[in-house]
Enzyme design. Structure first.
Site, PDB file in Angstrom:
ATOM      1  N   LYS A  10       2.202   1.494   7.949  1.00 20.80           N
ATOM      2  CA  LYS A  10       0.736   1.479   7.835  1.00 20.80           C
ATOM      3  C   LYS A  10       0.200   0.045   7.936  1.00 20.80           C
ATOM      4  CE  LYS A  10       0.721   3.444   3.759  1.00 20.80           C
ATOM      5  NZ  LYS A  10       2.168   3.624   3.521  1.00 20.80           N
ATOM      6  N   ARG A  59      -4.645   8.275  -1.895  1.00 17.12           N
ATOM      7  CA  ARG A  59      -3.240   8.624  -2.093  1.00 17.12           C
ATOM      8  C   ARG A  59      -3.078   9.822  -3.010  1.00 17.12           C
ATOM      9  NH1 ARG A  59      -0.605   3.143  -1.170  1.00 17.12           N
ATOM     10  NH2 ARG A  59       1.583   3.579  -1.358  1.00 17.12           N
ATOM     11  N   ARG A  69      13.370  -5.362   3.896  1.00 16.83           N
ATOM     12  CA  ARG A  69      12.126  -6.142   4.069  1.00 16.83           C
ATOM     13  C   ARG A  69      12.106  -7.357   3.145  1.00 16.83           C
ATOM     14  NH1 ARG A  69       6.284  -3.445   3.336  1.00 16.83           N
ATOM     15  NH2 ARG A  69       7.129  -2.743   1.347  1.00 16.83           N
ATOM     16  N   ARG A 105       9.874  -7.640  -2.521  1.00 17.55           N
ATOM     17  CA  ARG A 105       8.946  -6.975  -3.439  1.00 17.55           C
ATOM     18  C   ARG A 105       9.737  -6.248  -4.518  1.00 17.55           C
ATOM     19  NH1 ARG A 105       4.350  -3.723  -0.015  1.00 17.55           N
ATOM     20  NH2 ARG A 105       4.866  -2.103  -1.529  1.00 17.55           N
ATOM     21  N   ARG A 115       9.217   6.164  -4.979  1.00 20.98           N
ATOM     22  CA  ARG A 115       7.939   6.099  -4.237  1.00 20.98           C
ATOM     23  C   ARG A 115       7.850   7.251  -3.240  1.00 20.98           C
ATOM     24  NH1 ARG A 115       8.513   0.158  -2.020  1.00 20.98           N
ATOM     25  NH2 ARG A 115       6.646   0.572  -0.800  1.00 20.98           N
TER      26      ARG A 115
HETATM   27  P1  AP5 Z   1       4.801  -1.718   6.572  1.00 17.12           P
HETATM   28  O1  AP5 Z   1       3.911  -1.869   7.729  1.00 17.12           O
HETATM   29  O2  AP5 Z   1       4.664  -2.686   5.443  1.00 17.12           O
HETATM   30  O3  AP5 Z   1       4.719  -0.233   6.012  1.00 17.12           O
HETATM   31  P2  AP5 Z   1       3.717   0.386   4.974  1.00 17.12           P
HETATM   32  O4  AP5 Z   1       3.583   1.812   5.345  1.00 17.12           O
HETATM   33  O5  AP5 Z   1       2.469  -0.433   4.892  1.00 17.12           O
HETATM   34  O6  AP5 Z   1       4.622   0.254   3.672  1.00 17.12           O
HETATM   35  P3  AP5 Z   1       4.344  -0.392   2.264  1.00 17.12           P
HETATM   36  O7  AP5 Z   1       5.669  -0.445   1.558  1.00 17.12           O
HETATM   37  O8  AP5 Z   1       3.624  -1.679   2.329  1.00 17.12           O
HETATM   38  O9  AP5 Z   1       3.397   0.686   1.727  1.00 17.12           O
HETATM   39  P4  AP5 Z   1       3.277   1.364   0.396  1.00 17.12           P
HETATM   40  O10 AP5 Z   1       2.353   2.403   0.793  1.00 17.12           O
HETATM   41  O11 AP5 Z   1       4.431   1.830  -0.369  1.00 17.12           O
HETATM   42  O12 AP5 Z   1       2.862   0.120  -0.479  1.00 17.12           O
HETATM   43  P5  AP5 Z   1       1.445  -0.390  -0.968  1.00 17.12           P
HETATM   44  O13 AP5 Z   1       1.497  -1.835  -0.936  1.00 17.12           O
HETATM   45  O14 AP5 Z   1       0.346   0.328  -0.295  1.00 17.12           O
HETATM   46  O15 AP5 Z   1       6.298  -1.704   7.113  1.00 17.12           O
HETATM   47  C1  AP5 Z   1       7.409  -1.655   6.231  1.00 17.12           C
HETATM   48  C2  AP5 Z   1       8.583  -2.414   6.872  1.00 17.12           C
HETATM   49  O16 AP5 Z   1       8.986  -1.719   8.052  1.00 17.12           O
HETATM   50  C3  AP5 Z   1       8.222  -3.830   7.323  1.00 17.12           C
HETATM   51  O17 AP5 Z   1       9.325  -4.688   7.091  1.00 17.12           O
HETATM   52  C4  AP5 Z   1       7.937  -3.692   8.827  1.00 17.12           C
HETATM   53  O18 AP5 Z   1       8.234  -4.843   9.557  1.00 17.12           O
HETATM   54  C5  AP5 Z   1       8.868  -2.547   9.207  1.00 17.12           C
HETATM   55  N1  AP5 Z   1       8.321  -1.722  10.289  1.00 17.12           N
HETATM   56  C6  AP5 Z   1       7.031  -1.345  10.467  1.00 17.12           C
HETATM   57  N2  AP5 Z   1       6.908  -0.554  11.558  1.00 17.12           N
HETATM   58  C7  AP5 Z   1       8.161  -0.434  12.068  1.00 17.12           C
HETATM   59  C8  AP5 Z   1       8.695   0.276  13.194  1.00 17.12           C
HETATM   60  N3  AP5 Z   1       7.911   1.010  14.002  1.00 17.12           N
HETATM   61  N4  AP5 Z   1      10.028   0.201  13.413  1.00 17.12           N
HETATM   62  C9  AP5 Z   1      10.823  -0.537  12.589  1.00 17.12           C
HETATM   63  N5  AP5 Z   1      10.386  -1.237  11.511  1.00 17.12           N
HETATM   64  C10 AP5 Z   1       9.064  -1.177  11.256  1.00 17.12           C
HETATM   65  O19 AP5 Z   1       1.457   0.159  -2.465  1.00 17.12           O
HETATM   66  C11 AP5 Z   1       2.327  -0.409  -3.439  1.00 17.12           C
HETATM   67  C12 AP5 Z   1       2.041   0.223  -4.790  1.00 17.12           C
HETATM   68  O20 AP5 Z   1       0.675  -0.046  -5.177  1.00 17.12           O
HETATM   69  C13 AP5 Z   1       2.149   1.756  -4.863  1.00 17.12           C
HETATM   70  O21 AP5 Z   1       3.487   2.185  -5.058  1.00 17.12           O
HETATM   71  C14 AP5 Z   1       1.250   2.045  -6.058  1.00 17.12           C
HETATM   72  O22 AP5 Z   1       1.889   1.731  -7.267  1.00 17.12           O
HETATM   73  C15 AP5 Z   1       0.104   1.062  -5.861  1.00 17.12           C
HETATM   74  N6  AP5 Z   1      -0.980   1.629  -5.048  1.00 17.12           N
HETATM   75  C16 AP5 Z   1      -1.410   1.217  -3.820  1.00 17.12           C
HETATM   76  N7  AP5 Z   1      -2.410   1.976  -3.375  1.00 17.12           N
HETATM   77  C17 AP5 Z   1      -2.635   2.912  -4.329  1.00 17.12           C
HETATM   78  C18 AP5 Z   1      -3.535   3.999  -4.452  1.00 17.12           C
HETATM   79  N8  AP5 Z   1      -4.414   4.286  -3.483  1.00 17.12           N
HETATM   80  N9  AP5 Z   1      -3.469   4.776  -5.561  1.00 17.12           N
HETATM   81  C19 AP5 Z   1      -2.601   4.498  -6.559  1.00 17.12           C
HETATM   82  N10 AP5 Z   1      -1.714   3.476  -6.506  1.00 17.12           N
HETATM   83  C20 AP5 Z   1      -1.734   2.692  -5.413  1.00 17.12           C
END
Ligand code: AP5
Length: 216
Positions: A13, A88, A127, A160, A171
């Site tokens: 994402k 979410r 990552r 992280r 997760r």
């Molecule tokens: P990346 O692009 O970072 O993927 P992502 O889907 O953004 O994954 P995240 O881990 O950042 O998302 P998340 O949803 O768990 O975390 P968030 O910070 O929102 O890519 C991931 C890796 O893969 C990278 O190394 C990238 O290079 C690689 N990659 C990307 N595309 C690729 C491809 N096509 N092929 C190969 N490799 C690839 O949330 C963290 C925490 O915050 C949550 O657990 C929760 O506690 C809290 N939180 C956040 N939002 C909310 C909410 N709305 N409600 C409640 N709690 C929340």
């Protein structure tokens, strides 16, 4: 462009959001990034969120909804936005619907990125990120320098806390239980388009662009 990027942790994402945000000149709003920034500053909100984030649990809906209500009312969202990691849960999606109705800014589309679970675990355990500029490294495909100093800005490269394998698996379970129901929520409104995120980032981006160009 008013867009939601939906999908499990690690589907890409954030990677895709950065590119789409640049192309469509719409702010990328990542709830995870906002929470991490709050934590870095040591605010009460950040400290409250940390306990949930470290375990891979969702931060409570009321905290997130209030935070997003403020953010969506900022001036830069007037001409569009790209939501990365929000909503979410069903209560968050319902609250977002009310907010957008009040603002008279309907959603254009929800893009749902799908990736196999084991590929996600591989992506996230390998990552590494620069604490300063957010540059993305990967121990397999794009290894960080041995001294863990970012080549782009000199910042510290780290893993992280929630990118440990046991937390990643939690997760994914939290996603299945609390976020995956949003696929049906938006699909039933005719607003959802699913994309295969198992391909290379450029190919995923091309597929998303085909969907977005079809909106005009
Ligand atoms: P990346 O692009 O970072 O993927 P992502 O889907 O953004 O994954 P995240 O881990 O950042 O998302 P998340 O949803 O768990 O975390 P968030 O910070 O929102 O890519 C991931 C890796 O893969 C990278 O190394 C990238 O290079 C690689 N990659 C990307 N595309 C690729 C491809 N096509 N092929 C190969 N490799 C690839 O949330 C963290 C925490 O915050 C949550 O657990 C929760 O506690 C809290 N939180 C956040 N939002 C909310 C909410 N709305 N409600 C409640 N709690 C929340």
């Amino acid at each position: 462009m008013r867009l939601i990027l939906l999908g499990a942790p690690g589907v890409g994402k954030g990677t895709q959001a950065k590119r789409i945000s640049k192309r469509y000149n719409a702010p990328q709003i990542s709830t995870g990034d906002i929470l991490r920034a709050q934590l870095k500053e040591g605010t009460p909100l950040g400290l409250q969120a940390k306990a949930f984030m470290d375990k891979g649990e969702l931060v409570t809906d009321d905290i997130i909804i209030n935070m997003m209500r403020d953010r969506l009312n900022e001036d830069d969202c007037k001409s569009g936005f790209l939501l990365d990691g929000f909503p979410r849960s069903t209560p968050q999606a319902e609250a977002l619907g009310v907010m957008l109705e009040e603002l008279n800014r309907p959603l254009d589309i929800v893009v749902n990125i799908e990736v196999d679970n084991e590929a996600i675990v591989g992506r996230l355990t390998s990552r590494r990120i620069c604490r300063n500029c957010g540059a993305d490294y990967n121990t397999v495909t794009n290894p960080p320098p041995a001294d863990m100093v970012c080549e782009k800005c000199g910042g510290e490269i780290y893993q992280r806390d929630d990118d440990k394998e046991s937390t990643i698996r939690n997760r994914l379970e939290v996603y299945n239980n609390q976020t995956a129901p949003l696929i049906e929520f938006y699909s039933s409104k005719g607003q959802l388009k699913s994309i295969d995120g198992n391909k290379a980032p450029d190919e995923v981006y091309d597929e998303i662009n085909i969907v977005l160009e079809g909106l005009n």
